[in-house]
Scaffold this active site. Structure first.
Site, PDB file in Angstrom:
ATOM      1  N   GLN A  79      -3.446   3.992   3.985  1.00 35.65           N
ATOM      2  CA  GLN A  79      -4.224   3.095   3.152  1.00 35.65           C
ATOM      3  C   GLN A  79      -4.397   1.743   3.838  1.00 35.65           C
ATOM      4  O   GLN A  79      -3.591   1.333   4.655  1.00 35.65           O
ATOM      5  CB  GLN A  79      -3.559   2.919   1.784  1.00 35.65           C
ATOM      6  CG  GLN A  79      -3.603   4.195   0.935  1.00 35.65           C
ATOM      7  CD  GLN A  79      -3.089   3.945  -0.468  1.00 35.65           C
ATOM      8  OE1 GLN A  79      -2.364   2.984  -0.707  1.00 35.65           O
ATOM      9  NE2 GLN A  79      -3.463   4.805  -1.396  1.00 35.65           N
ATOM     10  N   VAL A 103       0.875  -1.176   0.000  1.00 32.88           N
ATOM     11  CA  VAL A 103       0.000   0.000   0.000  1.00 32.88           C
ATOM     12  C   VAL A 103       0.909   1.221   0.000  1.00 32.88           C
ATOM     13  O   VAL A 103       2.043   1.168   0.470  1.00 32.88           O
ATOM     14  CB  VAL A 103      -0.963   0.032   1.207  1.00 32.88           C
ATOM     15  CG1 VAL A 103      -2.017  -1.049   1.078  1.00 32.88           C
ATOM     16  CG2 VAL A 103      -0.211  -0.134   2.518  1.00 32.88           C
ATOM     17  N   SER A 104       0.394   2.338  -0.507  1.00 36.10           N
ATOM     18  CA  SER A 104       1.256   3.497  -0.733  1.00 36.10           C
ATOM     19  C   SER A 104       1.654   4.227   0.538  1.00 36.10           C
ATOM     20  O   SER A 104       2.656   4.917   0.578  1.00 36.10           O
ATOM     21  CB  SER A 104       0.573   4.475  -1.691  1.00 36.10           C
ATOM     22  OG  SER A 104       0.403   3.863  -2.948  1.00 36.10           O
ATOM     23  N   SER A 105       0.851   4.111   1.590  1.00 35.70           N
ATOM     24  CA  SER A 105       1.170   4.825   2.825  1.00 35.70           C
ATOM     25  C   SER A 105       0.484   4.145   3.981  1.00 35.70           C
ATOM     26  O   SER A 105      -0.323   3.230   3.816  1.00 35.70           O
ATOM     27  CB  SER A 105       0.716   6.288   2.743  1.00 35.70           C
ATOM     28  OG  SER A 105      -0.686   6.373   2.759  1.00 35.70           O
TER      29      SER A 105
END
Length: 204
Positions: free
Chosen positions: A16, A11-13
Site C-alpha cells: 500500500q 498502511v496495512s502492508s
C-alpha cells in the site's frame, strides 16, 4: 506551553502507498524526523514506529493522524490508546478527516464528552468495517468453492516409478527414506501420498 508536533502514518502492508497521508503531514509543516510510519496491520498497537513515537511524547505534544482507522482497527484498543495518550501522557490528538476529533478544542466537560462520543462511534465503525471485510471474504471463498473453484497450489503429479517404489517399500525391499529418495520426495510427502493411494485402493 507549546509542545512538539508529530505525525503518525500507517498502511496495512508494503504493497500500500502512504503518499496521501504523507502529503497531509507535510502540509502541516511537521518535521520529517517527527513523522513515524508503520507498514503493518492495525489490529493491535505492537508496532515498532508507533511505540518509538509514543516513547518520545511529553505533556502538551501534538499528534496528527489522517483518520481514526490509521491509528488502529481494534475498537477497544483504540479507545484505550486514546485515553493513554490524552489523559495519562497529556498529548493532544487531531484527526484530520474528522475535525470534531481535535482535543485542543473544548477542554471543558461538554467538549470532552462530545469528543468521546464521536471517538467511540468512529472506532466502532472502523472495527465493524474490518469485520464486514472478513465476512465478505469468507462468503466469497465459500461461493467460489461451491462453484468448484480450487484454492491452493495444484497437487504435483506422481513420478512414473511411484507405484513400483511403493510396492518395494511395502515389501520391505526399500526403507522409507530410500523410497522417498527414489521418488525425489521428502519423506513425509512420500509417506502421506503412499498411504492415500493405498487407502483409495489404487496400490497395485
Amino acid at each position: 506551553m507549546s509542545g512538539i508536533t508529530y505525525g503518525y502514518i500507517r498502511v496495512s502492508s508494503f504493497d500500500q502507498n502512504e503518499d496521501r497521508q504523507l502529503i497531509a503531514m507535510r502540509s502541516l509543516d511537521i518535521p520529517e524526523k517527527n513523522i513515524f510510519t508503520d507498514r503493518q496491520s492495525g489490529k493491535d498497537f505492537q508496532r515498532a514506529q508507533y511505540r518509538r513515537m509514543v516513547g518520545r511524547f511529553k505533556t502538551d505534544d501534538l499528534l496528527y493522524i489522517k483518520s481514526i482507522d490509521r491509528l488502529g482497527r481494534n475498537y477497544t484498543e483504540i479507545l484505550e490508546q486514546w485515553r493513554i495518550l490524552t489523559r495519562d501522557l497529556g498529548v493532544d490528538i487531531v484527526v484530520l478527516d474528522m475535525p470534531l476529533l481535535d482535543t485542543r478544542r473544548g477542554k471543558d466537560l461538554m467538549g470532552t464528552f462530545l469528543s468521546d462520543i464521536v471517538l467511540q462511534v468512529l472506532s466502532f465503525a472502523a472495527e465493524n468495517e474490518r469485520t464486514n471485510i472478513r465476512q465478505r471474504q469468507a462468503e466469497g471463498i465459500a461461493a467460489a468453492r461451491a462453484r468448484g473453484v480450487k484454492f491452493g497450489r495444484p497437487a504435483s503429479p506422481l513420478p512414473d516409478n511411484f507405484r513400483e517404489v511403493c510396492r518395494d517399500w511395502r515389501n520391505r525391499r526399500l526403507t522409507l527414506r530410500e523410497a522417498a529418495a527414489a521418488c525425489g520426495m521428502p519423506v513425509g510427502t512420500f509417506y502421506s501420498k503412499a498411504v492415500r493411494m493405498e487407502s483409495a485402493g489404487n496400490e497395485g
